[in-house]
Design a protein around this motif. Structure first.
Motif, PDB file in Angstrom:
ATOM      1  N   HIS A 141       0.836  -1.210   0.000  1.00 23.45           N
ATOM      2  CA  HIS A 141       0.000   0.000   0.000  1.00 23.45           C
ATOM      3  C   HIS A 141       0.867   1.255   0.000  1.00 23.45           C
ATOM      4  O   HIS A 141       0.550   2.232  -0.702  1.00 23.45           O
ATOM      5  CB  HIS A 141      -0.933   0.009   1.215  1.00 23.45           C
ATOM      6  N   THR A 142       1.956   1.210   0.746  1.00 17.88           N
ATOM      7  CA  THR A 142       2.851   2.364   0.807  1.00 17.88           C
ATOM      8  C   THR A 142       3.493   2.617  -0.555  1.00 17.88           C
ATOM      9  O   THR A 142       3.559   3.763  -1.017  1.00 17.88           O
ATOM     10  CB  THR A 142       3.949   2.136   1.866  1.00 17.88           C
ATOM     11  N   VAL A 143       3.948   1.564  -1.192  1.00 17.48           N
ATOM     12  CA  VAL A 143       4.569   1.700  -2.518  1.00 17.48           C
ATOM     13  C   VAL A 143       3.545   2.240  -3.517  1.00 17.48           C
ATOM     14  O   VAL A 143       3.838   3.138  -4.320  1.00 17.48           O
ATOM     15  CB  VAL A 143       5.162   0.355  -2.991  1.00 17.48           C
ATOM     16  N   ARG A 144       2.322   1.718  -3.474  1.00 16.53           N
ATOM     17  CA  ARG A 144       1.266   2.167  -4.380  1.00 16.53           C
ATOM     18  C   ARG A 144       0.941   3.645  -4.138  1.00 16.53           C
ATOM     19  O   ARG A 144       0.827   4.439  -5.082  1.00 16.53           O
ATOM     20  CB  ARG A 144       0.016   1.311  -4.200  1.00 16.53           C
ATOM     21  N   ALA A 145       0.806   4.019  -2.856  1.00 17.47           N
ATOM     22  CA  ALA A 145       0.495   5.416  -2.523  1.00 17.47           C
ATOM     23  C   ALA A 145       1.631   6.338  -2.964  1.00 17.47           C
ATOM     24  O   ALA A 145       1.390   7.424  -3.510  1.00 17.47           O
ATOM     25  CB  ALA A 145       0.252   5.562  -1.021  1.00 17.47           C
ATOM     26  N   ALA A 146       2.878   5.919  -2.751  1.00 17.74           N
ATOM     27  CA  ALA A 146       4.023   6.731  -3.169  1.00 17.74           C
ATOM     28  C   ALA A 146       4.041   6.900  -4.686  1.00 17.74           C
ATOM     29  O   ALA A 146       4.340   7.978  -5.196  1.00 17.74           O
ATOM     30  CB  ALA A 146       5.325   6.097  -2.688  1.00 17.74           C
ATOM     31  N   GLY A 147       3.702   5.830  -5.402  1.00 17.05           N
ATOM     32  CA  GLY A 147       3.639   5.923  -6.867  1.00 17.05           C
ATOM     33  C   GLY A 147       2.563   6.895  -7.319  1.00 17.05           C
ATOM     34  O   GLY A 147       2.767   7.677  -8.246  1.00 17.05           O
ATOM     35  N   GLN A 148       1.411   6.844  -6.659  1.00 23.26           N
ATOM     36  CA  GLN A 148       0.326   7.757  -7.017  1.00 23.26           C
ATOM     37  C   GLN A 148       0.712   9.201  -6.731  1.00 23.26           C
ATOM     38  O   GLN A 148       0.452  10.098  -7.539  1.00 23.26           O
ATOM     39  CB  GLN A 148      -0.950   7.389  -6.252  1.00 23.26           C
ATOM     40  N   VAL A 149       1.354   9.419  -5.576  1.00 24.21           N
ATOM     41  CA  VAL A 149       1.805  10.773  -5.240  1.00 24.21           C
ATOM     42  C   VAL A 149       2.829  11.253  -6.267  1.00 24.21           C
ATOM     43  O   VAL A 149       2.788  12.392  -6.734  1.00 24.21           O
ATOM     44  CB  VAL A 149       2.388  10.821  -3.809  1.00 24.21           C
ATOM     45  N   SER A 150       3.736  10.374  -6.645  1.00 20.12           N
ATOM     46  CA  SER A 150       4.756  10.729  -7.638  1.00 20.12           C
ATOM     47  C   SER A 150       4.117  11.061  -8.982  1.00 20.12           C
ATOM     48  O   SER A 150       4.463  12.065  -9.613  1.00 20.12           O
ATOM     49  CB  SER A 150       5.741   9.575  -7.796  1.00 20.12           C
ATOM     50  N   ASP A 151       3.174  10.224  -9.428  1.00 15.59           N
ATOM     51  CA  ASP A 151       2.492  10.477 -10.699  1.00 15.59           C
ATOM     52  C   ASP A 151       1.743  11.808 -10.668  1.00 15.59           C
ATOM     53  O   ASP A 151       1.785  12.584 -11.626  1.00 15.59           O
ATOM     54  CB  ASP A 151       1.514   9.342 -11.024  1.00 15.59           C
ATOM     55  N   THR A 152       1.053  12.048  -9.560  1.00 13.72           N
ATOM     56  CA  THR A 152       0.303  13.301  -9.426  1.00 13.72           C
ATOM     57  C   THR A 152       1.248  14.492  -9.436  1.00 13.72           C
ATOM     58  O   THR A 152       0.975  15.502 -10.087  1.00 13.72           O
ATOM     59  CB  THR A 152      -0.525  13.289  -8.121  1.00 13.72           C
ATOM     60  N   THR A 153       2.364  14.376  -8.739  1.00 10.11           N
ATOM     61  CA  THR A 153       3.343  15.467  -8.696  1.00 10.11           C
ATOM     62  C   THR A 153       3.903  15.749 -10.090  1.00 10.11           C
ATOM     63  O   THR A 153       4.010  16.913 -10.500  1.00 10.11           O
ATOM     64  CB  THR A 153       4.490  15.114  -7.729  1.00 10.11           C
ATOM     65  N   VAL A 154       4.222  14.713 -10.832  1.00 17.90           N
ATOM     66  CA  VAL A 154       4.748  14.884 -12.197  1.00 17.90           C
ATOM     67  C   VAL A 154       3.695  15.547 -13.085  1.00 17.90           C
ATOM     68  O   VAL A 154       3.995  16.476 -13.842  1.00 17.90           O
ATOM     69  CB  VAL A 154       5.197  13.521 -12.780  1.00 17.90           C
ATOM     70  N   ARG A 155       2.437  15.088 -12.963  1.00 14.09           N
ATOM     71  CA  ARG A 155       1.352  15.654 -13.786  1.00 14.09           C
ATOM     72  C   ARG A 155       1.161  17.135 -13.477  1.00 14.09           C
ATOM     73  O   ARG A 155       1.063  17.960 -14.386  1.00 14.09           O
ATOM     74  CB  ARG A 155       0.059  14.881 -13.528  1.00 14.09           C
ATOM     75  N   ILE A 156       1.148  17.470 -12.200  1.00 14.01           N
ATOM     76  CA  ILE A 156       0.964  18.873 -11.806  1.00 14.01           C
ATOM     77  C   ILE A 156       2.147  19.721 -12.266  1.00 14.01           C
ATOM     78  O   ILE A 156       1.961  20.839 -12.761  1.00 14.01           O
ATOM     79  CB  ILE A 156       0.761  18.979 -10.279  1.00 14.01           C
ATOM     80  N   ALA A 157       3.356  19.194 -12.148  1.00 13.66           N
ATOM     81  CA  ALA A 157       4.541  19.933 -12.601  1.00 13.66           C
ATOM     82  C   ALA A 157       4.474  20.195 -14.102  1.00 13.66           C
ATOM     83  O   ALA A 157       4.812  21.289 -14.569  1.00 13.66           O
ATOM     84  CB  ALA A 157       5.810  19.163 -12.243  1.00 13.66           C
ATOM     85  N   LYS A 158       4.013  19.201 -14.874  1.00 15.70           N
ATOM     86  CA  LYS A 158       3.880  19.393 -16.323  1.00 15.70           C
ATOM     87  C   LYS A 158       2.831  20.447 -16.637  1.00 15.70           C
ATOM     88  O   LYS A 158       3.020  21.282 -17.525  1.00 15.70           O
ATOM     89  CB  LYS A 158       3.515  18.070 -17.005  1.00 15.70           C
ATOM     90  N   GLN A 159       1.705  20.405 -15.903  1.00 15.78           N
ATOM     91  CA  GLN A 159       0.654  21.394 -16.126  1.00 15.78           C
ATOM     92  C   GLN A 159       1.171  22.796 -15.840  1.00 15.78           C
ATOM     93  O   GLN A 159       0.925  23.730 -16.615  1.00 15.78           O
ATOM     94  CB  GLN A 159      -0.559  21.102 -15.233  1.00 15.78           C
ATOM     95  N   ILE A 160       1.891  22.939 -14.733  1.00 16.80           N
ATOM     96  CA  ILE A 160       2.434  24.256 -14.381  1.00 16.80           C
ATOM     97  C   ILE A 160       3.432  24.714 -15.443  1.00 16.80           C
ATOM     98  O   ILE A 160       3.438  25.875 -15.851  1.00 16.80           O
ATOM     99  CB  ILE A 160       3.078  24.212 -12.978  1.00 16.80           C
ATOM    100  N   GLY A 161       4.267  23.790 -15.904  1.00 21.92           N
ATOM    101  CA  GLY A 161       5.228  24.137 -16.958  1.00 21.92           C
ATOM    102  C   GLY A 161       4.534  24.576 -18.235  1.00 21.92           C
ATOM    103  O   GLY A 161       4.924  25.563 -18.861  1.00 21.92           O
TER     104      GLY A 161
END
Length: 131
Positions: A50-70
């Protein structure tokens, strides 16, 4: 920023609560030692997944938001660049129009002065011939 810290705090709290709850439930359950150790290791494995899955989701969300901001920053820069170019073009055009107007007025004043000077010269010649 505050929501990111809140999200991290919530995730850590949820993970810690899950671990503590699982271990407590297993320790108070009436099971044999071998079975209890198996259940604890199985619970730890699930928490890790669950921790690995949650970390992956947080990472994916962070990357998506960073791309949107860029992308938004790029769009804003392009818009600002276009607006600045339009403003410069407008100023250049207005400057050219004003320069043309000044030249026309200068030509009119020069023509008027030349005509007036000619009239004065003619009047002076007439006065000289009369005298």
């Amino acid at each position: 920023m505050a929501s990111s810290k809140q999200t991290k705090g919530f995730l850590f709290g949820a993970i810690a609560g899950g671990i503590i709850g699982s271990v407590t439930a297993l320790l108070f359950a009436p099971k044999a030692g071998k079975e209890l150790r198996h259940d604890i290791s199985e619970g730890a494995r699930r928490v890790q997944e669950h921790t690995v899955r949650a970390a992956g989701q947080v990472s994916d969300t962070t990357v998506r938001i960073a791309k949107q901001i860029g992308n938004q920053a790029t769009e804003l820069a392009d818009t600002a660049r276009a607006a600045a170019g339009a403003a410069v073009s407008s100023v250049k055009q207005r400057r050219a129009e004003l320069a043309e107007s000044v030249e026309e007025v200068t030509d009119e004043v020069t023509d008027t002065l030349e005509d007036t000077a000619e009239e004065i010269f003619e009047d002076a010649k007439e006065l000289q011939t009369i005298n």
